[in-house]
Design a protein around this motif. Sequence first.
Motif, PDB file in Angstrom:
ATOM      1  N   ARG A  55       1.864  17.417   2.777  1.00  0.00           N
ATOM      2  CA  ARG A  55       0.529  17.668   3.326  1.00  0.00           C
ATOM      3  C   ARG A  55      -0.167  18.825   2.629  1.00  0.00           C
ATOM      4  O   ARG A  55      -1.385  18.898   2.587  1.00  0.00           O
ATOM      5  N   GLY A  56       0.618  19.754   2.083  1.00  0.00           N
ATOM      6  CA  GLY A  56       0.022  20.893   1.409  1.00  0.00           C
ATOM      7  C   GLY A  56      -0.092  20.719  -0.083  1.00  0.00           C
ATOM      8  O   GLY A  56      -0.408  21.679  -0.801  1.00  0.00           O
ATOM      9  N   GLY A  57       0.157  19.516  -0.572  1.00  0.00           N
ATOM     10  CA  GLY A  57       0.136  19.286  -2.004  1.00  0.00           C
ATOM     11  C   GLY A  57      -1.198  19.546  -2.668  1.00  0.00           C
ATOM     12  O   GLY A  57      -1.269  19.809  -3.863  1.00  0.00           O
ATOM     13  N   SER A  58      -2.292  19.445  -1.922  1.00  0.00           N
ATOM     14  CA  SER A  58      -3.629  19.688  -2.473  1.00  0.00           C
ATOM     15  C   SER A  58      -4.164  21.067  -2.109  1.00  0.00           C
ATOM     16  O   SER A  58      -5.349  21.330  -2.234  1.00  0.00           O
ATOM     17  N   GLY A  59      -3.275  21.949  -1.638  1.00  0.00           N
ATOM     18  CA  GLY A  59      -3.698  23.282  -1.259  1.00  0.00           C
ATOM     19  C   GLY A  59      -3.956  23.397   0.231  1.00  0.00           C
ATOM     20  O   GLY A  59      -3.998  22.396   0.963  1.00  0.00           O
ATOM     21  N   VAL A  60      -4.126  24.629   0.693  1.00  0.00           N
ATOM     22  CA  VAL A  60      -4.347  24.894   2.112  1.00  0.00           C
ATOM     23  C   VAL A  60      -5.511  25.867   2.271  1.00  0.00           C
ATOM     24  O   VAL A  60      -5.614  26.852   1.531  1.00  0.00           O
ATOM     25  N   ILE A  61      -6.385  25.583   3.219  1.00  0.00           N
ATOM     26  CA  ILE A  61      -7.449  26.504   3.609  1.00  0.00           C
ATOM     27  C   ILE A  61      -7.171  26.922   5.049  1.00  0.00           C
ATOM     28  O   ILE A  61      -7.207  26.099   5.966  1.00  0.00           O
TER      29      ILE A  61
END
Length: 759
Positions: free
Chosen positions: A648-654
């Motif tokens: 789920r965090g493969g595209s980064g986290v905000i």
Amino acid sequence: MNHIMKIKIILTIILFSNICIYGQQTGLIRIDFDQPFDTTLMLEKVYLHTDRLNYLSGEDIWYKTYLVNAENNILTSHSNNLYVELISPSKEIIQRQNIQIFEGKGNGDFHLEDSLISGTYYLRAYTNWMRNFEEYIFYKTINIISSLNNVNDSLVYQPTYYNAGIDLQFFPEGGSLLDQVSSTVAFKAINTEGNDIGVSGYIISSENDTILPFESTHFGMGKFSFTPQKELSYYARGKTEEDYIFSIPLPKIFASGICISIPYVYDNHIIVCINTNPESLPTFIGKEFIIKSTCNKLISNTRITIKSLSDTLIIPIFEMPMGIAKITLNTMNELPLNERLVFIPKFQDVKLNITSDSINYSIRSKVNLEINLEGDYEGEANANISLTVIDQLISENANKYASNIASYFLLESEVFGHIEQSGYYFDPDNEDRLDKLDLLLMTQGWRDFKWKYSADAALSFTFPVENEFSIIERLRLYTDSIINPPPNVNINTSSHNLLNKALIDDIQNEAYYRNMIKAHYGLNDTIMLEEFEKVANKIIVKPKDEHVRIYGTPKKSDTYEMTGNEFGYTNLIEFLRGRFAGLQIIGREPNIIIQIRGPKSLSESSEPLWLLDGMPVGRDRIYDFPVEEVDKIEILKSGAELAMFGVRGGSGVISILSKQAGYGLKKLEKTISNKHLGNNDYFKQRQFYSPKYDHSEPENKTPDLRTTIHWEPYIYLDENNKVSVSFYNADKSTTIEVRAEGLTESGIPIIGKTTYRVR
């Protein structure tokens, strides 16, 4: 040549059978103005004309208020109480005044304490009734410079050189691009500071063919026309005026639908073209829709039937007032589908002409002004205006075309969000102003408005109309010193409101000299009639960071801590644009693209994982979360930071960290005046001090240090639409600027300006 206009008023038609609807959701309808107009549903607007925009601590702010019916900009007695607040850079209410409004007019003044720090301050004005429609609450930015301390860096305009990127968006007229139908596409470019930026380049097809060039022509905006094909995709490739290179995709092309264009707006009618393609025509032929045309009231509610590939409509505008018209397409069950804004150009050459009896004066000499109404005003009479005469040194501002009564009532109060140099569109000397205004409406003009209400329940309002000063006036008005701005407030902190360092130095030198003279002679700028009583105080202390995180501390460059000055953002997504390196936000809802460089290639479409106080949430939850409730924003990009989030965090986290989770909503200490609030508690205005030097008086022997030379809030034109005004100059050799603003009896905003020299 006479034309028989058989076509009823019809405006914007936009419908796509296979796309999301951009308008209001089911269950929301417009107020039915075909029924007798209920005064409790009247919308109000207010404007404050101040004597200037830049002040020294220890001086006074003088203002005139204009309260109007939003339908026609005519002065109204709908509400009699107006609340005017002076707000600090930290968003604390410094002073609040209750101004008694008579026939839509009022005036007041703020004394600026010597202890005020330098910075950008705000004036806010509203009636109790306007709190039901927060987008109409009035805000104005002013600058205060203290001679007792160094100038805050936030006040000084410092040119920034960068190549961090732009936000370039495209707006096809009629809503979307349609296969094989010629479309006009408007665009707007802003930099990472939120200011307009010039761009140029070419439109390139997916087959790498150059379709046409494009270039911005006005405040980062421009437009071009082309005929798209559904088999292709298109990109805008080019560079900014600071040589930042970009490649940005154009919106999706739809195979079927209807698109409109409005190529001409004349003095008495609008030309509307409606086009579709052969693939769509069988779907729409014979189908009926409802067209609503509104200018803060319903002008037309008409059924229309689609009959051909291309139709041209002539729309008479004689029933429409001057200002912005909103043209809406609805389904037969009253579902609004889309909207196009156009400006109705009536009385565009009406202005105030101000002439002085000389262009050069000596110090303390008498000045005689003649003010008259010019232009095609069709016998307008009983205009009410306010006049300010100021030292041009302290009035200078980087914004040549600052907001005024015309730009606010006719544009800024209808098109929300910051508008660069809004006064440009209402200066008769700018011959292209109407073309540029239409370009603004094609880009920034796609808005939803709060005067669409639920059809499932009777209308109810939290805040009643006030016609007297009552104890019922909400306790919040006397206790809140930390302001949570409404979601669509029109506050700008861009470089156009900032001052250059040389000007600030000149003003501070002037302040130092004035303070010496005032201390020696015991001078004051005003005559005090009665002091204003402060009725509330509050102190807030922000505790240390108590946020609980399941990840480590991000880099400083990937963290943003809210300062309390984040005005004017409609939602968190808009606030994040250009805020972090590597975070790209392209387009608008529902076709928005949000990506973080690094975690995955930009060719992949996965969106970052959103966290709200550590809990995964959807983007819609972030979109609805109030900006003013955010404490910190953190971006996670590295592999070590993202490992615990798995796929789920493969595209980064905000990560959004709220104030409530961080340090709670502490109870604030208050002192409240519990006395009875009667009519005697309206603010007592002071009288502006204007000396007369035609005869000798003891006070005339002291230096005259006025920066505002003359302020007159109530001036009425005579039956010939003329008036004379006289006053005396001060002791300084300088250029003097004269400005007048006001309204005619029928609601036409009028402005005028001139200068003269004192030697």
